[in-house]
Design an enzyme around this catalytic site. Structure first.
Site, PDB file in Angstrom:
ATOM      1  CD  GLU A  73      -1.452  -0.380   3.584  1.00  0.00           C
ATOM      2  OE1 GLU A  73      -2.155  -1.406   3.688  1.00  0.00           O
ATOM      3  OE2 GLU A  73      -1.561   0.597   4.327  1.00  0.00           O
ATOM      4  CB  CYS A 129       3.327   7.710   2.366  1.00  0.00           C
ATOM      5  SG  CYS A 129       3.906   6.551   3.607  1.00  0.00           S
ATOM      6  CB  CYS A 156       7.851  -4.464   8.428  1.00  0.00           C
ATOM      7  SG  CYS A 156       9.198  -3.570   9.238  1.00  0.00           S
ATOM      8  CB  CYS A 190       7.320  -0.983  15.700  1.00  0.00           C
ATOM      9  SG  CYS A 190       8.976  -0.476  15.203  1.00  0.00           S
ATOM     10  CB  CYS A 219       3.911  -0.684  13.314  1.00  0.00           C
ATOM     11  SG  CYS A 219       3.963  -0.555  11.515  1.00  0.00           S
ATOM     12  N   GLY A 246       7.492  -1.419   5.819  1.00  0.00           N
ATOM     13  CA  GLY A 246       8.870  -1.834   5.593  1.00  0.00           C
ATOM     14  C   GLY A 246       9.883  -0.913   6.208  1.00  0.00           C
ATOM     15  CD  GLU A 247      14.282   0.581   8.824  1.00  0.00           C
ATOM     16  OE1 GLU A 247      13.375   1.117   9.477  1.00  0.00           O
ATOM     17  OE2 GLU A 247      15.272   1.207   8.390  1.00  0.00           O
ATOM     18  CB  SER A 269      10.857   7.184   7.924  1.00  0.00           C
ATOM     19  OG  SER A 269      10.538   6.945   9.274  1.00  0.00           O
ATOM     20  CB  SER A 282      10.938   5.697  14.082  1.00  0.00           C
ATOM     21  OG  SER A 282      10.464   5.954  12.787  1.00  0.00           O
ATOM     22  CG  LEU A 283      13.929   9.231  19.650  1.00  0.00           C
ATOM     23  CD1 LEU A 283      15.164   8.443  19.280  1.00  0.00           C
ATOM     24  CD2 LEU A 283      14.246  10.726  19.673  1.00  0.00           C
ATOM     25  CG  HIS A 284       8.238   5.879  18.051  1.00  0.00           C
ATOM     26  ND1 HIS A 284       7.735   7.020  17.493  1.00  0.00           N
ATOM     27  CD2 HIS A 284       8.366   5.001  17.017  1.00  0.00           C
ATOM     28  CE1 HIS A 284       7.559   6.843  16.190  1.00  0.00           C
ATOM     29  NE2 HIS A 284       7.945   5.635  15.880  1.00  0.00           N
ATOM     30  CG  ASN A 344      -4.057   5.653  12.716  1.00  0.00           C
ATOM     31  OD1 ASN A 344      -5.118   5.178  13.110  1.00  0.00           O
ATOM     32  ND2 ASN A 344      -3.938   6.274  11.569  1.00  0.00           N
ATOM     33  CB  CYS A 357       2.320   1.549   8.594  1.00  0.00           C
ATOM     34  SG  CYS A 357       3.403   2.926   8.434  1.00  0.00           S
TER      35      CYS A 357
END
Ligand code: SAH
Length: 346
Positions: A92, A105, A112, A116, A119, A159-160, A191, A214-216, A290, A333
């Site tokens: 997507e 995007c 992936c 995480c 996600c 994906g990474e 990212s 991506s810290l979070h 989200n 995502c």
């Protein structure tokens, strides 16, 4: 399997054309068909001699990235695209309309393996990497469907990117090639969840893109709870790599911080985050998480998001709250792909 011709950079295409004893301008024609005009078959290349088209078709393929479904948000013009690949896999992409232009995007992998916790892309793990051509196919497909120009690209779909490093770099070289779409590298954001060797290597590619990290969370302990990659690369190492990126490229970094209610939106988190990034030329993007069906994470209340932002601003940090787009169309995502796979009983 035939090679994916859309993944071949201009200079390498030139070598192939030369190897076939063809004139150099044929390279420009074929590259233009593939990347400026978005040709989906060799037959479309009408100004290329049939014999040359046939020679190419024997060894190469333009692998399809076919629109399978399009969902359009009723609120903000956001479009979510589900694409089918040649092997039946679904990926997507999202089109976002901003005042400064259209942004897409894209996904870099099918699924992936980063794991995480918040996600949806990672729930069934990694299926396979996408080729550079399949990343381009998402952009070309949306351009065709809308008839509109795309000016910005974010590699923030499923994906990474640094788990598929070579194809990601090739994608950026191809989409910024002025003989193709000729997008400005400055309008591309990559990212990463923090793959340290990837960040360091990427800093040396000479690509003036934006890096988003991506810290979070702002301690290793907290980060490990939501991002398994933190078990491999500690925050010290990650922040060192970010500083290295800035020294090498001179480009301001973006830190992404998805706010999860009661998990990373506390007072101490804002303080920790401020001290973690202090002295670094950066921008913080706060993303209200989200919520996905498979996990019980909730968004921070609006007030908490604003308070979090204020605390960072008091420390002179550049911060914005990401506007939520396409909430009504499975914007986050991997959500749409999962829903369709489930519906189809896969
Ligand atoms: N693998 C890369 C890029 C893909 S995700 C990375 O980790 O950066 C793009 C961003 O969206 C990342 O910051 C990711 O952590 C975040 N994200 C993923 N799912 C989310 C969700 N449900 N809510 C909010 N942010 C999410």
């Amino acid at each position: 399997m035939k090679s994916d011709i859309r993944s071949i950079e201009y200079k390498d295409l030139g070598k192939i054309v030369e190897g076939l004893s063809e004139k150099r301008f044929r390279t420009d024609q074929i590259f233009g068909w593939l990347h400026a005009k978005g040709a989906e078959s060799f037959d479309e290349m009408t100004n290329v001699p049939l014999s040359l088209r046939e020679a190419f078709a024997r060894e190469y393929e333009i692998y399809p990235v076919k629109v399978n479904r399009v969902l359009k948000s009723a609120h903000d013009g956001t479009g979510k695209y589900l694409f089918a690949l040649h092997d039946g896999n679904l990926i997507e992409s999202v089109l976002m309309r901003y005042e400064h232009g259209n942004s897409v995007c894209i996904s870099t992998q099918v699924g992936c393996r980063m794991g995480c916790k918040f996600c949806a892309s990672t729930i069934d793990g990694l299926v396979r990497n996408l080729s550079a051509g399949e990343m381009l196919g998402q952009v070309y497909g949306i351009t065709k469907e809308t008839g509109e120009r795309i000016s910005n690209i974010v590699l923030m779909g499923s994906g990474e990117p640094f788990d598929n490093y070579d194809e990601t770099v090739r994608f950026i070289r191809l989409i910024t090639d002025e003989r193709g779409l000729g997008l400005s590298a400055r309008n591309i954001t990559v990212s990463t969840c923090g793959i340290v060797p990837g960040i360091r290597k990427f800093a040396g590619e000479g690509l003036p893109v934006t890096l988003a990290l991506s810290l979070h969370a702002c301690t290793d302990e907290d980060r490990k709870r939501i991002m398994p990659v933190a078990n491999r690369y500690g925050l010290d190492e990650v922040m060192d790599a970010c500083r290295y990126w800035f020294e090498k490229t001179g480009r301001r970094l973006t830190f992404e911080y998805s706010l999860i209610g009661g998990v990373n939106d506390r007072d101490e988190d804002a303080k920790g985050l401020a001290s973690l990034v202090s002295g670094l030329n950066c921008h913080i993007n706060l993303i209200p998480v989200n919520p996905i069906e498979e996990r019980n994470y909730v968004q921070s209340p609006k007030q908490a998001v604003l308070a979090f932002k204020n605390k960072l601003e008091k420390n002179n940090i550049n911060v914005t709250i990401r506007r939520e787009m396409g909430r009504d169309i499975d914007g986050a995502c991997g959500q749409l792909r999962r829903r369709v796979l489930k519906e189809e009983g896969r």
